[in-house]
Design a protein around this motif. Structure first.
Motif, PDB file in Angstrom:
ATOM      1  N   VAL A  17       1.127  19.042   0.911  1.00 32.55           N
ATOM      2  CA  VAL A  17       0.496  18.460  -0.055  1.00 32.55           C
ATOM      3  C   VAL A  17       0.279  16.807   0.128  1.00 32.55           C
ATOM      4  CG1 VAL A  17       0.612  17.731  -2.595  1.00 32.55           C
ATOM      5  CG2 VAL A  17       1.180  20.113  -2.006  1.00 32.55           C
ATOM      6  N   ALA A  18       1.382  16.312   1.030  1.00 32.20           N
ATOM      7  CA  ALA A  18       1.329  14.922   1.067  1.00 32.20           C
ATOM      8  C   ALA A  18       0.045  14.701   1.978  1.00 32.20           C
ATOM      9  CB  ALA A  18       2.457  14.282   1.583  1.00 32.20           C
ATOM     10  N   ARG A  19      -0.020  15.460   3.161  1.00 35.72           N
ATOM     11  CA  ARG A  19      -1.291  15.237   4.088  1.00 35.72           C
ATOM     12  C   ARG A  19      -2.593  15.543   3.380  1.00 35.72           C
ATOM     13  NH1 ARG A  19      -2.082  18.247   8.314  1.00 35.72           N
ATOM     14  NH2 ARG A  19      -0.959  20.136   7.791  1.00 35.72           N
ATOM     15  N   ALA A  20      -2.793  16.575   2.714  1.00 35.72           N
ATOM     16  CA  ALA A  20      -3.934  16.735   1.838  1.00 35.72           C
ATOM     17  C   ALA A  20      -4.384  15.324   0.906  1.00 35.72           C
ATOM     18  CB  ALA A  20      -3.774  17.948   0.947  1.00 35.72           C
ATOM     19  N   ASP A  21      -3.324  14.718   0.287  1.00 37.23           N
ATOM     20  CA  ASP A  21      -3.395  13.757  -0.464  1.00 37.23           C
ATOM     21  C   ASP A  21      -3.725  12.579   0.110  1.00 37.23           C
ATOM     22  OD1 ASP A  21      -3.247  12.436  -3.021  1.00 37.23           O
ATOM     23  OD2 ASP A  21      -1.429  11.501  -2.536  1.00 37.23           O
ATOM     24  N   ALA A  22      -3.456  12.500   1.449  1.00 40.49           N
ATOM     25  CA  ALA A  22      -3.746  11.244   2.272  1.00 40.49           C
ATOM     26  C   ALA A  22      -4.964  11.345   2.774  1.00 40.49           C
ATOM     27  CB  ALA A  22      -2.740  11.220   3.386  1.00 40.49           C
ATOM     28  N   ALA A  23      -5.465  12.651   3.088  1.00 41.41           N
ATOM     29  CA  ALA A  23      -6.953  12.928   3.476  1.00 41.41           C
ATOM     30  C   ALA A  23      -7.783  12.595   2.241  1.00 41.41           C
ATOM     31  CB  ALA A  23      -6.913  14.335   3.975  1.00 41.41           C
ATOM     32  N   LEU A  24      -7.554  13.006   1.017  1.00 39.48           N
ATOM     33  CA  LEU A  24      -8.154  12.727  -0.042  1.00 39.48           C
ATOM     34  C   LEU A  24      -8.532  11.157  -0.174  1.00 39.48           C
ATOM     35  CD1 LEU A  24      -9.699  13.186  -2.803  1.00 39.48           C
ATOM     36  CD2 LEU A  24      -7.335  13.317  -3.732  1.00 39.48           C
ATOM     37  N   TYR A  25      -7.607  10.383   0.025  1.00 38.78           N
ATOM     38  CA  TYR A  25      -7.684   8.882  -0.248  1.00 38.78           C
ATOM     39  C   TYR A  25      -8.634   8.298   0.902  1.00 38.78           C
ATOM     40  CZ  TYR A  25      -5.350   8.220  -4.412  1.00 38.78           C
ATOM     41  OH  TYR A  25      -5.076   8.060  -5.657  1.00 38.78           O
ATOM     42  N   THR A  26      -8.579   9.045   2.280  1.00 41.43           N
ATOM     43  CA  THR A  26      -9.179   8.516   3.322  1.00 41.43           C
ATOM     44  C   THR A  26     -10.866   8.832   2.887  1.00 41.43           C
ATOM     45  OG1 THR A  26      -7.538   9.020   4.965  1.00 41.43           O
ATOM     46  CG2 THR A  26      -9.736   8.899   5.773  1.00 41.43           C
ATOM     47  N   ALA A  27     -10.920  10.062   2.512  1.00 39.10           N
ATOM     48  CA  ALA A  27     -12.420  10.459   1.774  1.00 39.10           C
ATOM     49  C   ALA A  27     -12.951   9.444   0.790  1.00 39.10           C
ATOM     50  CB  ALA A  27     -12.347  11.982   1.510  1.00 39.10           C
ATOM     51  N   LYS A  28     -12.103   9.097   0.073  1.00 37.98           N
ATOM     52  CA  LYS A  28     -12.580   8.133  -0.957  1.00 37.98           C
ATOM     53  C   LYS A  28     -12.921   6.536  -0.539  1.00 37.98           C
ATOM     54  CE  LYS A  28     -10.638   8.380  -4.994  1.00 37.98           C
ATOM     55  NZ  LYS A  28      -9.270   8.573  -6.210  1.00 37.98           N
ATOM     56  N   ARG A  29     -12.044   6.223   0.474  1.00 33.91           N
ATOM     57  CA  ARG A  29     -12.403   5.015   1.107  1.00 33.91           C
ATOM     58  C   ARG A  29     -13.481   5.273   1.979  1.00 33.91           C
ATOM     59  NH1 ARG A  29      -6.688   5.130   1.483  1.00 33.91           N
ATOM     60  NH2 ARG A  29      -6.999   5.683   3.667  1.00 33.91           N
ATOM     61  N   ALA A  30     -13.896   6.282   2.488  1.00 33.14           N
ATOM     62  CA  ALA A  30     -15.101   6.449   3.671  1.00 33.14           C
ATOM     63  C   ALA A  30     -16.389   6.417   2.710  1.00 33.14           C
ATOM     64  CB  ALA A  30     -14.736   7.535   4.335  1.00 33.14           C
ATOM     65  N   GLY A  31     -16.300   6.425   1.196  1.00 29.91           N
ATOM     66  CA  GLY A  31     -17.628   6.526   0.394  1.00 29.91           C
ATOM     67  C   GLY A  31     -17.811   7.536  -0.631  1.00 29.91           C
ATOM     68  N   ARG A  32     -16.758   8.304  -0.654  1.00 32.64           N
ATOM     69  CA  ARG A  32     -16.655   9.541  -1.758  1.00 32.64           C
ATOM     70  C   ARG A  32     -17.499  10.621  -1.168  1.00 32.64           C
ATOM     71  NH1 ARG A  32     -13.615   7.522  -6.056  1.00 32.64           N
ATOM     72  NH2 ARG A  32     -13.270   5.344  -5.863  1.00 32.64           N
ATOM     73  N   ASP A  33     -17.633  11.670  -2.081  1.00 36.70           N
ATOM     74  CA  ASP A  33     -18.616  12.691  -1.948  1.00 36.70           C
ATOM     75  C   ASP A  33     -18.638  13.447  -0.469  1.00 36.70           C
ATOM     76  OD1 ASP A  33     -20.464  14.498  -2.472  1.00 36.70           O
ATOM     77  OD2 ASP A  33     -22.360  13.291  -2.200  1.00 36.70           O
ATOM     78  N   ARG A  34     -17.445  13.644  -0.185  1.00 37.07           N
ATOM     79  CA  ARG A  34     -17.172  14.074   1.262  1.00 37.07           C
ATOM     80  C   ARG A  34     -15.850  14.949   1.227  1.00 37.07           C
ATOM     81  NH1 ARG A  34     -18.119   9.812   5.130  1.00 37.07           N
ATOM     82  NH2 ARG A  34     -19.504   8.990   3.301  1.00 37.07           N
ATOM     83  N   VAL A  35     -15.578  15.624   2.314  1.00 36.97           N
ATOM     84  CA  VAL A  35     -14.398  16.140   2.600  1.00 36.97           C
ATOM     85  C   VAL A  35     -13.817  15.875   3.802  1.00 36.97           C
ATOM     86  CG1 VAL A  35     -13.113  18.524   3.059  1.00 36.97           C
ATOM     87  CG2 VAL A  35     -15.297  18.345   1.457  1.00 36.97           C
ATOM     88  N   GLU A  36     -12.502  15.382   3.708  1.00 41.44           N
ATOM     89  CA  GLU A  36     -11.842  14.784   5.026  1.00 41.44           C
ATOM     90  C   GLU A  36     -10.689  15.758   5.363  1.00 41.44           C
ATOM     91  OE1 GLU A  36     -11.537  11.904   7.959  1.00 41.44           O
ATOM     92  OE2 GLU A  36     -12.811  11.808   6.374  1.00 41.44           O
ATOM     93  N   VAL A  37     -10.642  16.144   6.560  1.00 37.36           N
ATOM     94  CA  VAL A  37      -9.582  16.849   7.157  1.00 37.36           C
ATOM     95  C   VAL A  37      -8.508  16.074   7.484  1.00 37.36           C
ATOM     96  CG1 VAL A  37      -9.172  18.883   8.820  1.00 37.36           C
ATOM     97  CG2 VAL A  37     -11.208  18.468   7.939  1.00 37.36           C
ATOM     98  N   ALA A  38      -7.328  16.461   7.061  1.00 36.21           N
ATOM     99  CA  ALA A  38      -6.027  15.688   7.436  1.00 36.21           C
ATOM    100  C   ALA A  38      -5.635  15.668   8.727  1.00 36.21           C
ATOM    101  CB  ALA A  38      -4.861  16.208   6.674  1.00 36.21           C
TER     102      ALA A  38
END
Length: 481
Positions: free
Chosen positions: A449-470
């Motif tokens: 879950v921590a890796r998925a959470d970190a990937a989520l914040y990477t997606a938000k910092r990258a501009g949102r509306d996207r999926v980031e793979v951990a």
């Protein structure tokens, strides 16, 4: 205005009953007028209010009308024929009160109850059984065994207490069941209780063989007159139209009801002790039968309460694991589901992925459209995403505008396909950011879950509306939240 006029007229009649000579034609006229005024009031109210309980009100009017007619018939025989032999035609009028009131109460009970209220039925049966034993000992058996009476007289003597028990049973079921506690409802209960009080008082006088004096006779007559007046008042009251409406849940087993049920359950042993103290047990068989019935009723009620408690416990457990707004599993349920899914994947050697979803700019949406609109967005998003998941997938609300998805047996490619379907189904033109983490076969559920959470914040910092793979677990750089 009509109600006020009725109360003035009926109140005047009750007052006059104490002023006119006892046993005179004037007294009969006052009693009959009071009763027929009540009948007219009940019928008028039933025709005017157009409520669900109209048939019940008409049954009440028929019972009161028959009872009042009995007074008129008895007075005719006494004052015109100078004799009245009981039982006679007047008794038919008096006795018509009981089945008519019972029928009206049954109609109200059926209208007011949603489905079968077995708890109220058992409680009413318990009360009726206990008090019915009293009626047998002090009213019914003396009427049966009284010497020097014809079979018809015995039958009439038994019919009155039996009618009282019938009325008591229906009244107990009405009062112990669900439904609105309106003014009309309380007036009906009070009126029926007054009829029972009058009948029981007369039975006591007959049992002890004492003729009531003039003052007591007037007072007993006033009890019946007041019962008429209360029924008429109930029929004209504005709450009469709603008396047949259900109010959902039945009343709880409160202290008052518990005391009443306890007294009813103890009635048989208390009567037995009383007869033993008096030196003669005259009702052993009825007391034994009543004791058995009351014991079985108590056992049935206990079983009902246990089942109710089990159902409530299961409901509370379900609510503790369900998000109230969206109906999805909440974070507590997720906390127990994910470790079990990880262990299944470890045992079966299958793939497993976790995706953390966050609605983009949800705070701005709330500020612009209001919190109710934000709640609707959360509910509709949860419903729309649930339809796009596979049959084995699980979606839970993680907190606020965050959701988390469990994708058993999926690799990264399959998981991305699922998330793309979810992005396309997001309602109200909104978007979400997501972080996807593929289980590496050794990490714990918290680390996944921590890796998925970190990937989520990477997606938000990258501009949102996207999926980031951990990133893989060995290279992950977890960003503190």
């Amino acid at each position: 205005m009509m109600l006020r006029g009725y109360l003035v007229a009926a109140g005047t009649c009750v007052a006059l009953s104490f002023l006119v000579p006892d046993g005179s034609s004037w007294q009969v006229a006052v009693q009959v007028l009071t009763g027929y005024l009540a009948v007219a009031a009940v019928v008028t109210g039933a025709l005017r209010h157009r409520g669900a309980g109209r048939a019940a009100w008409l049954a009440f009017a028929a019972g009161i009308g028959g009872n009042v007619t009995g007074i008129l018939v008895e007075a005719y025989n006494l004052h015109v024929n100078n004799e009245y032999e009981a039982p006679g035609w007047a008794d038919l009028g008096y006795l018509s009160l009981y089945p008519a009131l019972a029928a009206g109460l049954v109609l109200l009970i059926r209208r007011r109850s949603e489905g079968h209220d077995w708890g109220a039925l058992v409680d009413a049966t318990t009360v009726t059984t206990g008090l019915g034993l009293l009626a047998w000992v002090f009213m019914i058996r003396p009427a049966i065994t009284e010497a020097g009476l014809s079979p018809l007289a015995h039958l009439a003597g038994v019919a009155y207490p039996v009618g009282d028990v019938l009325l008591l049973a229906m009244l107990a079921r009405l009062l112990l069941g669900g439904g609105t506690r309106s003014t009309a409802y309380r007036l009906i209960g009070a009126s029926a209780c007054l009829f029972l009080v009058g009948d029981v008082t007369w039975a006591v006088y007959n049992t002890v063989g004492v003729e009531p004096g003039p003052a007591a006779h007037r007072l007993l007559g006033a009890v019946y007159l007041l019962a008429y007046v209360l029924f008429g008042y109930a029929g004209l009251h504005r709450s009469a139209a709603q008396i047949g409406e259900s109010a959902g849940a039945p009343p709880k087993l409160g202290p008052g009801l518990l005391v009443l049920l306890t007294l009813a359950s103890l009635m048989a042993p208390l009567l037995l002790l009383g007869q033993i103290a008096a030196g003669e047990v005259t009702d052993a068989l009825p007391i034994a039968i009543c004791s058995i019935v009351l014991f079985l009723l108590v056992v049935i009620r206990m079983a009902q309460l246990l089942r109710q408690l089990e159902a409530q416990t299961a409901r509370v457990r379900e609510l503790s694991r369900t998000d109230e707004l969206t109906g999805l599993p909440n974070r507590r349920a997720w906390g127990s589901e994910l470790p079990a899914a990880v262990e299944r994947a470890r045992r079966d050697g299958a793939g497993l992925a976790v995706a953390m979803l966050d609605l983009d700019h949800f705070k701005r949406f709330n500020d612009e459209y209001g919190h109710p609109a934000g709640d609707r967005l959360l509910k509709s998003a949860a419903a729309a995403w649930s339809e796009q998941l596979r049959g084995t997938d699980h979606l839970a609300r993680y907190g606020g505008e965050e959701f988390i998805a469990l994708l058993p047996g999926a690799d990264t490619g399959e998981s991305l396909q699922v998330l793309r379907r979810l992005m396309a189904a997001t309602p109200l033109g909104q978007t979400f950011s997501a972080g996807l983490a593929q289980w590496n076969g050794v990490e714990t559920s918290d680390e996944l879950v921590a890796r998925a959470d970190a990937a989520l914040y990477t997606a938000k910092r990258a501009g949102r509306d996207r999926v980031e793979v951990a990133q893989p677990a060995t290279d992950a750089r977890l960003t503190p939240r």
